[in-house]
Design a protein around this motif. Structure first.
Motif, PDB file in Angstrom:
ATOM      1  N   GLN A 175      55.959  46.188  40.318  1.00 21.77           N
ATOM      2  CA  GLN A 175      55.379  46.483  41.627  1.00 21.77           C
ATOM      3  C   GLN A 175      55.714  47.914  42.050  1.00 21.77           C
ATOM      4  O   GLN A 175      54.912  48.585  42.687  1.00 21.77           O
ATOM      5  CB  GLN A 175      55.910  45.498  42.670  1.00 21.77           C
ATOM      6  N   TYR A 176      56.894  48.394  41.645  1.00 20.72           N
ATOM      7  CA  TYR A 176      57.311  49.759  41.973  1.00 20.72           C
ATOM      8  C   TYR A 176      56.314  50.771  41.375  1.00 20.72           C
ATOM      9  O   TYR A 176      55.929  51.749  42.013  1.00 20.72           O
ATOM     10  CB  TYR A 176      58.723  50.024  41.437  1.00 20.72           C
ATOM     11  N   VAL A 177      55.873  50.509  40.118  1.00 17.74           N
ATOM     12  CA  VAL A 177      54.898  51.393  39.471  1.00 17.74           C
ATOM     13  C   VAL A 177      53.569  51.358  40.211  1.00 17.74           C
ATOM     14  O   VAL A 177      52.915  52.391  40.421  1.00 17.74           O
ATOM     15  CB  VAL A 177      54.726  50.997  37.987  1.00 17.74           C
ATOM     16  N   ILE A 178      53.141  50.182  40.638  1.00 15.22           N
ATOM     17  CA  ILE A 178      51.890  50.071  41.401  1.00 15.22           C
ATOM     18  C   ILE A 178      51.997  50.865  42.695  1.00 15.22           C
ATOM     19  O   ILE A 178      51.090  51.617  43.067  1.00 15.22           O
ATOM     20  CB  ILE A 178      51.567  48.590  41.702  1.00 15.22           C
ATOM     21  N   ASN A 179      53.149  50.704  43.389  1.00 18.90           N
ATOM     22  CA  ASN A 179      53.310  51.389  44.666  1.00 18.90           C
ATOM     23  C   ASN A 179      53.332  52.903  44.500  1.00 18.90           C
ATOM     24  O   ASN A 179      52.801  53.639  45.326  1.00 18.90           O
ATOM     25  CB  ASN A 179      54.602  50.936  45.351  1.00 18.90           C
ATOM     26  N   LYS A 180      53.956  53.378  43.396  1.00 15.63           N
ATOM     27  CA  LYS A 180      54.152  54.812  43.197  1.00 15.63           C
ATOM     28  C   LYS A 180      52.962  55.479  42.515  1.00 15.63           C
ATOM     29  O   LYS A 180      52.506  56.546  42.931  1.00 15.63           O
ATOM     30  CB  LYS A 180      55.422  55.048  42.379  1.00 15.63           C
ATOM     31  N   LEU A 181      52.460  54.868  41.446  1.00 14.78           N
ATOM     32  CA  LEU A 181      51.398  55.475  40.655  1.00 14.78           C
ATOM     33  C   LEU A 181      50.076  54.723  40.746  1.00 14.78           C
ATOM     34  O   LEU A 181      49.006  55.321  40.624  1.00 14.78           O
ATOM     35  CB  LEU A 181      51.816  55.548  39.172  1.00 14.78           C
ATOM     36  N   GLY A 182      50.170  53.425  40.924  1.00  6.50           N
ATOM     37  CA  GLY A 182      48.982  52.594  40.825  1.00  6.50           C
ATOM     38  C   GLY A 182      48.627  52.369  39.368  1.00  6.50           C
ATOM     39  O   GLY A 182      49.166  53.009  38.456  1.00  6.50           O
ATOM     40  N   ILE A 183      47.738  51.447  39.132  1.00  4.99           N
ATOM     41  CA  ILE A 183      47.193  51.251  37.791  1.00  4.99           C
ATOM     42  C   ILE A 183      45.709  51.600  37.855  1.00  4.99           C
ATOM     43  O   ILE A 183      45.066  51.466  38.896  1.00  4.99           O
ATOM     44  CB  ILE A 183      47.410  49.818  37.257  1.00  4.99           C
ATOM     45  N   THR A 184      45.156  52.091  36.773  1.00  4.49           N
ATOM     46  CA  THR A 184      43.771  52.568  36.750  1.00  4.49           C
ATOM     47  C   THR A 184      42.934  51.682  35.829  1.00  4.49           C
ATOM     48  O   THR A 184      43.339  51.401  34.695  1.00  4.49           O
ATOM     49  CB  THR A 184      43.698  54.024  36.252  1.00  4.49           C
ATOM     50  N   TYR A 185      41.805  51.227  36.340  1.00 10.63           N
ATOM     51  CA  TYR A 185      40.826  50.522  35.510  1.00 10.63           C
ATOM     52  C   TYR A 185      39.732  51.518  35.133  1.00 10.63           C
ATOM     53  O   TYR A 185      39.134  52.163  35.988  1.00 10.63           O
ATOM     54  CB  TYR A 185      40.213  49.342  36.252  1.00 10.63           C
ATOM     55  N   LEU A 186      39.463  51.676  33.819  1.00  8.97           N
ATOM     56  CA  LEU A 186      38.429  52.572  33.302  1.00  8.97           C
ATOM     57  C   LEU A 186      37.343  51.743  32.640  1.00  8.97           C
ATOM     58  O   LEU A 186      37.592  51.048  31.648  1.00  8.97           O
ATOM     59  CB  LEU A 186      39.031  53.551  32.282  1.00  8.97           C
ATOM     60  N   HIS A 187      36.128  51.817  33.201  1.00  6.12           N
ATOM     61  CA  HIS A 187      35.004  51.061  32.652  1.00  6.12           C
ATOM     62  C   HIS A 187      34.505  51.727  31.374  1.00  6.12           C
ATOM     63  O   HIS A 187      34.534  52.953  31.243  1.00  6.12           O
ATOM     64  CB  HIS A 187      33.877  50.988  33.684  1.00  6.12           C
ATOM     65  N   ASP A 188      34.004  50.917  30.426  1.00  4.34           N
ATOM     66  CA  ASP A 188      33.600  51.445  29.114  1.00  4.34           C
ATOM     67  C   ASP A 188      32.152  51.932  29.061  1.00  4.34           C
ATOM     68  O   ASP A 188      31.633  52.208  27.988  1.00  4.34           O
ATOM     69  CB  ASP A 188      33.834  50.392  28.030  1.00  4.34           C
ATOM     70  N   ASP A 189      31.487  52.017  30.221  1.00  8.37           N
ATOM     71  CA  ASP A 189      30.122  52.538  30.320  1.00  8.37           C
ATOM     72  C   ASP A 189      29.080  51.607  29.716  1.00  8.37           C
ATOM     73  O   ASP A 189      27.952  52.009  29.442  1.00  8.37           O
ATOM     74  CB  ASP A 189      30.005  53.921  29.667  1.00  8.37           C
ATOM     75  N   SER A 190      29.445  50.340  29.509  1.00  5.69           N
ATOM     76  CA  SER A 190      28.467  49.374  29.008  1.00  5.69           C
ATOM     77  C   SER A 190      27.585  48.906  30.157  1.00  5.69           C
ATOM     78  O   SER A 190      27.882  49.141  31.320  1.00  5.69           O
ATOM     79  CB  SER A 190      29.188  48.183  28.379  1.00  5.69           C
ATOM     80  N   GLU A 191      26.488  48.248  29.800  1.00  7.41           N
ATOM     81  CA  GLU A 191      25.554  47.749  30.817  1.00  7.41           C
ATOM     82  C   GLU A 191      26.056  46.396  31.339  1.00  7.41           C
ATOM     83  O   GLU A 191      25.497  45.348  31.068  1.00  7.41           O
ATOM     84  CB  GLU A 191      24.149  47.606  30.218  1.00  7.41           C
ATOM     85  N   SER A 192      27.121  46.417  32.087  1.00  2.40           N
ATOM     86  CA  SER A 192      27.717  45.197  32.613  1.00  2.40           C
ATOM     87  C   SER A 192      27.839  45.297  34.122  1.00  2.40           C
ATOM     88  O   SER A 192      27.916  46.379  34.683  1.00  2.40           O
ATOM     89  CB  SER A 192      29.104  44.972  31.990  1.00  2.40           C
ATOM     90  N   LEU A 193      27.865  44.154  34.785  1.00  2.00           N
ATOM     91  CA  LEU A 193      27.913  44.122  36.241  1.00  2.00           C
ATOM     92  C   LEU A 193      29.258  43.651  36.775  1.00  2.00           C
ATOM     93  O   LEU A 193      29.522  43.790  37.966  1.00  2.00           O
ATOM     94  CB  LEU A 193      26.810  43.207  36.784  1.00  2.00           C
ATOM     95  N   ALA A 194      30.088  43.086  35.909  1.00  2.00           N
ATOM     96  CA  ALA A 194      31.376  42.569  36.380  1.00  2.00           C
ATOM     97  C   ALA A 194      32.369  42.544  35.219  1.00  2.00           C
ATOM     98  O   ALA A 194      32.002  42.494  34.047  1.00  2.00           O
ATOM     99  CB  ALA A 194      31.212  41.173  36.973  1.00  2.00           C
ATOM    100  N   ASP A 195      33.638  42.580  35.559  1.00  2.00           N
ATOM    101  CA  ASP A 195      34.705  42.479  34.581  1.00  2.00           C
ATOM    102  C   ASP A 195      35.896  41.834  35.280  1.00  2.00           C
ATOM    103  O   ASP A 195      35.902  41.658  36.519  1.00  2.00           O
ATOM    104  CB  ASP A 195      35.070  43.876  34.039  1.00  2.00           C
ATOM    105  N   ASN A 196      36.910  41.476  34.517  1.00  2.00           N
ATOM    106  CA  ASN A 196      38.116  40.899  35.120  1.00  2.00           C
ATOM    107  C   ASN A 196      39.264  40.969  34.132  1.00  2.00           C
ATOM    108  O   ASN A 196      39.049  41.170  32.929  1.00  2.00           O
ATOM    109  CB  ASN A 196      37.867  39.444  35.546  1.00  2.00           C
ATOM    110  N   PHE A 197      40.437  40.850  34.643  1.00  2.00           N
ATOM    111  CA  PHE A 197      41.606  40.653  33.786  1.00  2.00           C
ATOM    112  C   PHE A 197      42.547  39.686  34.495  1.00  2.00           C
ATOM    113  O   PHE A 197      42.514  39.520  35.714  1.00  2.00           O
ATOM    114  CB  PHE A 197      42.301  41.980  33.455  1.00  2.00           C
ATOM    115  N   THR A 198      43.348  39.001  33.688  1.00  2.00           N
ATOM    116  CA  THR A 198      44.263  37.993  34.215  1.00  2.00           C
ATOM    117  C   THR A 198      45.693  38.516  34.137  1.00  2.00           C
ATOM    118  O   THR A 198      46.075  39.168  33.155  1.00  2.00           O
ATOM    119  CB  THR A 198      44.145  36.679  33.421  1.00  2.00           C
ATOM    120  N   PHE A 199      46.454  38.247  35.184  1.00  2.00           N
ATOM    121  CA  PHE A 199      47.849  38.699  35.176  1.00  2.00           C
ATOM    122  C   PHE A 199      48.764  37.571  35.663  1.00  2.00           C
ATOM    123  O   PHE A 199      48.346  36.690  36.420  1.00  2.00           O
ATOM    124  CB  PHE A 199      48.039  39.929  36.063  1.00  2.00           C
TER     125      PHE A 199
END
Length: 386
Positions: free
Chosen positions: A319-343
């Motif tokens: 959580q400290y990393v999220i608060n300080k830097l955040g995490i970045t999601y980079l889309h792969d430029d595919s023809e998609s309308l939604a994505d997700n990840f589980t944590f």
């Protein structure tokens, strides 16, 4: 007097020949895309001095939305014609089938024999409209809405146009949306399947979201005569994130949205599980910190912490990393309308390994909405005939 008799009170009649050839014209009415014969009534020369005059009519200014033709030579645009051709009803005005409802042309009469001309005269043309244009869908975009919201559908998302019909005359016939219903803003609870372009343009149409994250409805547009080919309007509920609340279970709040091929920063405002520590006894809180582990990577993109990719071999961050830097999601430029990840998320004692425990952790899915952009070149798919 002649020396024998005087004659007085003589009356001398003087017949004055006009300097200009008098020319009287009348206006023309024609159906859109049609033609109108122009007989003698449209080009009168009201003077006995010019009866039987063999003159010609010259177009000083031709029509903008049509042309004058001789019926013996159709589709040949005339710039002059004779009085005899008019008397024989060979001359017509032809409209070019455009949506312009007004036109005009200017002519003058010319006689080489007398060396005289008329003053220029303008014939106004009134075009009677014909409803012969099919509606065209000019805008049909994906609508992104908040979950369980009432969202206005504007002409920026859905718009049809017709050159010879008003927005009030363009009617939509729709199938029921798969994840909600359409309604008027004044009656959001009343589902409707018919509405007009005017209601869209005036901000009266809304979509009421219920159920699934994404859906669509099919529609047709009519102007009273012809339907367009069936169209599809897509609706996507904006992504969700999970906020972990002490003593309240899970609550839903707006989540991450990213343009196709772009990246989005996921910071503390979108992913904050530090309140898990509040479940611990107060003396222990300072010796714990919240950790995340990605248990299922995104399908259409990559997650990064700083310059480091989150991978199956290195899936964790605090959580400290999220608060300080955040995490970045980079889309792969595919023809998609939604994505997700589980944590998975859990409180981890600072002095111990950051391996996910066997129990006492929460696991949730983080949803990403992809906003499409039109970045694909057109491709000709039709093959030639051999």
């Amino acid at each position: 007097m002649n020396g024998f008799q005087a004659v007085s009170r003589l009356e001398i009649l003087v017949d004055i020949v006009p300097k200009w050839i008098p020319l009287a014209v009348q206006n023309v009415t024609v159906q859109e895309g049609g033609s109108k014969a122009l007989p003698e009534d449209y080009f009168k020369i009201p003077s006995k001095h010019f009866e039987g005059l063999d003159c010609e009519f010259v177009l000083l200014k031709p029509p903008k939305h049509g042309y004058v033709e001789n019926s013996h030579f159709p589709r040949v645009k005339l710039m002059k014609f004779t009085r005899k051709q008019v008397e024989n009803e060979l001359i017509s005005y032809v409209h070019d089938d455009s949506e312009d409802l007004l036109d005009n042309f200017t002519i003058f009469a010319n006689s080489s024999e007398l060396g005289k001309q008329s003053l220029p005269q303008t014939l106004s043309v009134t075009v009677e409209s014909v409803n012969d244009e099919a509606p065209v869908i000019t805008t049909n975009k994906i609508l992104q809405v908040w979950v369980n919201s009432v969202t206005e559908i504007t002409s920026g998302e859905l718009c049809a146009e017709d050159g010879d019909s008003s927005p009030q005359d363009l009617a939509y016939l729709v199938s029921p949306p798969s994840n909600g219903h359409l309604a008027l803003k004044s009656f959001p609870g009343l589902s409707m399947q018919n509405f007009t372009q005017a209601q869209i343009s005036e901000g009266q149409l809304v979509f009421v979201h219920t159920g699934a994250m994404s859906g669509r409805f099919n529609f047709q547009v009519t102007d009273g005569l012809n339907f367009t080919p069936q169209q599809m309007f897509s609706i996507t509920a904006r992504a969700l994130i999970i906020s972990l609340e002490v003593n309240r279970g899970l609550s839903i709040s707006p989540g991450a949205v990213v343009k196709e091929g772009d990246k989005v920063l996921i910071g503390q405002s979108k992913s904050d599980a530090s309140n898990l520590l509040l479940k611990l006894p107060k003396p222990q809180c300072s010796s714990y910190e919240t950790w995340f582990q990605v248990t299922s990577l995104p399908h259409r993109g990559t997650i990064m912490v700083g310059e480091r990719n989150i991978t199956k071999s290195k899936p964790s961050f605090s959580q400290y990393v999220i608060n300080k830097l955040g995490i970045t999601y980079l889309h792969d430029d595919s023809e998609s309308l939604a994505d997700n990840f589980t944590f998975a998320v859990w409180p981890n004692q600072k002095s111990k390994s950051t391996t996910k425990p066997e129990a006492d952790f929460l696991e949730e899915m983080f949803h990403i909405t992809i906003t499409p952009i039109n970045d694909k070149a057109q491709e000709l798919r039709t093959k030639g005939f051999g």
